[in-house]
Design an enzyme around this catalytic site. Structure first.
Site, mmCIF file in Angstrom:
data_model
loop_
_atom_site.group_PDB
_atom_site.id
_atom_site.type_symbol
_atom_site.label_atom_id
_atom_site.label_comp_id
_atom_site.label_asym_id
_atom_site.label_seq_id
_atom_site.Cartn_x
_atom_site.Cartn_y
_atom_site.Cartn_z
ATOM 1 N N SER A 173 4.421 19.866 38.628
ATOM 2 C CA SER A 173 5.730 20.127 38.218
ATOM 3 C C SER A 173 5.595 21.723 38.099
ATOM 4 O O SER A 173 5.175 22.610 38.788
ATOM 5 C CB SER A 173 6.411 19.351 37.249
ATOM 6 O OG SER A 173 7.989 19.721 37.113
ATOM 7 N N ASP A 399 11.130 12.730 45.360
ATOM 8 C CA ASP A 399 11.097 13.599 44.126
ATOM 9 C C ASP A 399 12.701 13.947 43.737
ATOM 10 O O ASP A 399 13.348 14.668 44.509
ATOM 11 C CB ASP A 399 10.269 14.953 44.245
ATOM 12 C CG ASP A 399 9.915 15.583 43.185
ATOM 13 O OD1 ASP A 399 11.029 15.464 42.353
ATOM 14 O OD2 ASP A 399 8.944 16.162 42.991
ATOM 15 N N HIS A 439 8.881 12.031 40.983
ATOM 16 C CA HIS A 439 8.290 13.293 40.487
ATOM 17 C C HIS A 439 6.998 13.245 39.819
ATOM 18 O O HIS A 439 6.892 12.606 38.753
ATOM 19 C CB HIS A 439 9.361 13.829 39.614
ATOM 20 C CG HIS A 439 9.071 15.323 39.170
ATOM 21 N ND1 HIS A 439 8.869 16.179 39.989
ATOM 22 C CD2 HIS A 439 8.945 15.708 37.865
ATOM 23 C CE1 HIS A 439 8.820 17.417 39.317
ATOM 24 N NE2 HIS A 439 8.613 17.222 38.132
#
Length: 536
Positions: A173, A399, A439
């Site tokens: 991320s 995601d 994610h």
């Protein structure tokens, strides 16, 4: 040299001699030792536990690095006795502020001298650490990982008496953004960089949540075009049901959502797709149509891909709270509020209630701390490429935070910036898409590929280059063995430690994608082959 309790205690004086470094403590821990973390701020607490566990016999060192006259970074070093000769730095998530203990546990357990950083401040939520703190913004934007790399290498040399043979980075991320930015700004820091769900072009990633929520009609919760969180859950469930079988396997997964479009009018009341409690009015149909459009800036140029079909919408659809028995608008995605309040507008009273494209463009033009260099204003990793560095990326197709097309866009724009063919790109940059992964981890797909989680799969069969993407990167950097495919695993109940394998699947190097061979058990990796994908 023998390592252990005595060595760990004796090195404190040596570490204090490193410029700009002060040691807070050094503790020797045996494998499995419970580590209390009483000072962990609430937003950094994972699963309600202020603790971690040593994953090797190791020396744990906590130290501060002075990065400017008004800023410091705290880093942790986990230095295992049975060191594999490698250095591993790790990044942050969200707006930083939390040492990645999952990555520390993962890396140290594999024998890496592993380091984590708080990114220059403490806390995953809040704006105060950025308000009137330009140097903290700089640390988070571009400097924290470089400081971790420089100091970490000195710590390794001091403790072990020699430099690491190879230097690696792992982050997901925001951590993915930090890794790509390292390749641009500090190409000598790492030999191999692992980037999960990379949040490059970070300001557009975060701003997209503000744009999408306003497309809903928010904060006017009584607007006829507003679509509730309950309706969104039903819409996403229906999307998956409709699109899932098109890849030949009905498994609750949309393999590549970029290949598909759905006319939202099928979710209108009267079609029978959604029941009467969640079906859409005409105005709401238009809202859903708008949600799945890409983002444009004030000049009309597309700056961010569309939100993925089948991905959880909570990042923009969970946008209310109860105050004194009344439902009021409040964006659950706090990253936008905190960053714009503290680092963009430097105002403790700013709110996203009236967020517009102008707010997005202002932040991008300002680019506080150089945060949008990575994948925003630059894709120039030419120096990293020239020195032989390797970039390895992975991204879930479900995601909910960083839309999956960002990774392929970054791959393609990197190729354009460096004037490289696909084969030349694959010599140093490879991307794996993981269908059904959310994610960084989790989801319906065979998502476990060795990324750091609370637990690591037990058993040697999961600690090889086919099942562990970090080890795949090591083999590529050190032996020239580029990863051709990965085997992802779905464990029952997502219980990795001593868990039961529910399914496995082969994952492929972009632009290839895994396809069922039409014959074998779809829950076995060998039933999936790599074929050129038709999306994007």
């Amino acid at each position: 040299m023998d390592f252990g309790l005595t060595t760990c205690q004796q090195v404190i004086t040596s570490f204090n001699s490193i410029p700009s470094v002060s040691v807070l403590n050094a503790t020797y821990l045996t494998n499995g030792t419970y580590i209390a973390l009483p000072d962990l701020v609430p937003s950094c607490v994972s699963n309600g536990s202020k603790s971690a566990n040593a994953t090797n016999d190791l020396c744990r060192i906590v130290l501060n690095i002075t990065t400017s006259a008004s800023s410091t970074n705290r880093i942790e070093a986990w230095l295992p006795d049975d060191w594999n000769g490698r250095f591993l730095a790790t990044g942050n998530g969200g707006i930083g502020g939390c040492i990645d203990y999952k990555n520390l546990q993962h890396g140290a357990g594999l024998g890496f001298a592993t380091f984590g950083t708080n990114g220059g401040h403490d806390g995953q939520t809040g704006f105060e650490f950025f308000l009137n703190q330009n140097e903290n913004v700089n640390d988070f934007g571009y400097r924290a990982i470089h400081a971790e790399a420089v100091t970490g290498k000195q710590v390794v040399e001091t403790y072990y008496g020699r430099n690491a043979s190879y230097n690696y980075y792992s982050g997901c991320s925001t951590g993915g953004r930090q890794g790509y930015e390292e390749a641009i700004l500090y190409p000598e820091d790492f030999d191999g960089i692992l980037m999960g769900s990379m949040g490059v072009d970070w300001l557009h990633v975060v701003a997209s949540k503000g744009i999408l929520v306003h497309r809903l009609g928010w904060p006017d919760l009584d607007s006829p075009s507003y679509v509730t969180a309950a309706q969104w859950s039903a819409i996403v469930e229906a999307q998956i049901k409709i699109l899932d079988p098109l890849d030949g396997v009905t498994d609750g997964i949309i393999d590549n959502p970029t290949l598909h479009n759905i006319d939202p009018s099928i979710f209108a009341c009267g079609t029978g797709i959604l029941n009467s409690s969640v079906c859409l009015t005409g105005a709401q149909v238009n809202t859903v149509q708008e949600i799945y459009q890409p983002l444009a800036n004030s000049s009309g140029h597309i700056v961010y891909p569309r939100f993925d079909l089948g991905a959880d919408t909570s990042v923009f659809s969970v946008n209310t709270r109860i105050a004194n028995g009344t439902t009021v608008p409040e964006l659950d995605y706090t990253v936008l509020t905190d960053y714009w309040r503290g680092a963009v507008y430097n105002s403790s009273t700013w709110t996203p209630l009236n967020f517009t494209t102008a707010d997005m463009d202002f932040a991008v033009n300002l680019n506080s701390g150089g945060i949008n260099i990575a994948g925003g204003s630059s894709h120039d990793v030419s120096a990293y490429h020239a020195r032989g560095g390797k970039l390895l990326a992975y991204h879930g197709r479900a995601d909910e935070t960083v839309t999956s097309s960002i990774s392929s866009r970054t791959f393609q724009r990197t190729a354009e910036a460096l004037h490289l063919t696909l084969d030349e790109m694959h010599d140093f940059f490879r991307l794996f898409y993981i269908p059904g992964m959310g994610h960084c981890s989790g989801g319906n797909g065979a998502w476990s590929v060795g990324q750091p989680t609370v637990d690591r799969p037990a058993g040697a069969q999961f600690n090889d280059t086919q099942h562990n993407i970090l080890l795949a990167l090591v083999a590529w950097v050190e032996d020239g063995s580029a990863p051709q495919s990965l085997v992802g695993t779905k464990f029952e109940g997502d219980q990795l430690q001593n868990g039961i394998v529910e399914a496995q699947r082969t994952h492929c190097v972009y632009p290839n994608a895994s396809r069922w061979n039409g014959e074998g058990d779809t829950k076995k990796a060998e039933s999936w082959t790599c074929m050129l994908d038709g999306g994007e």
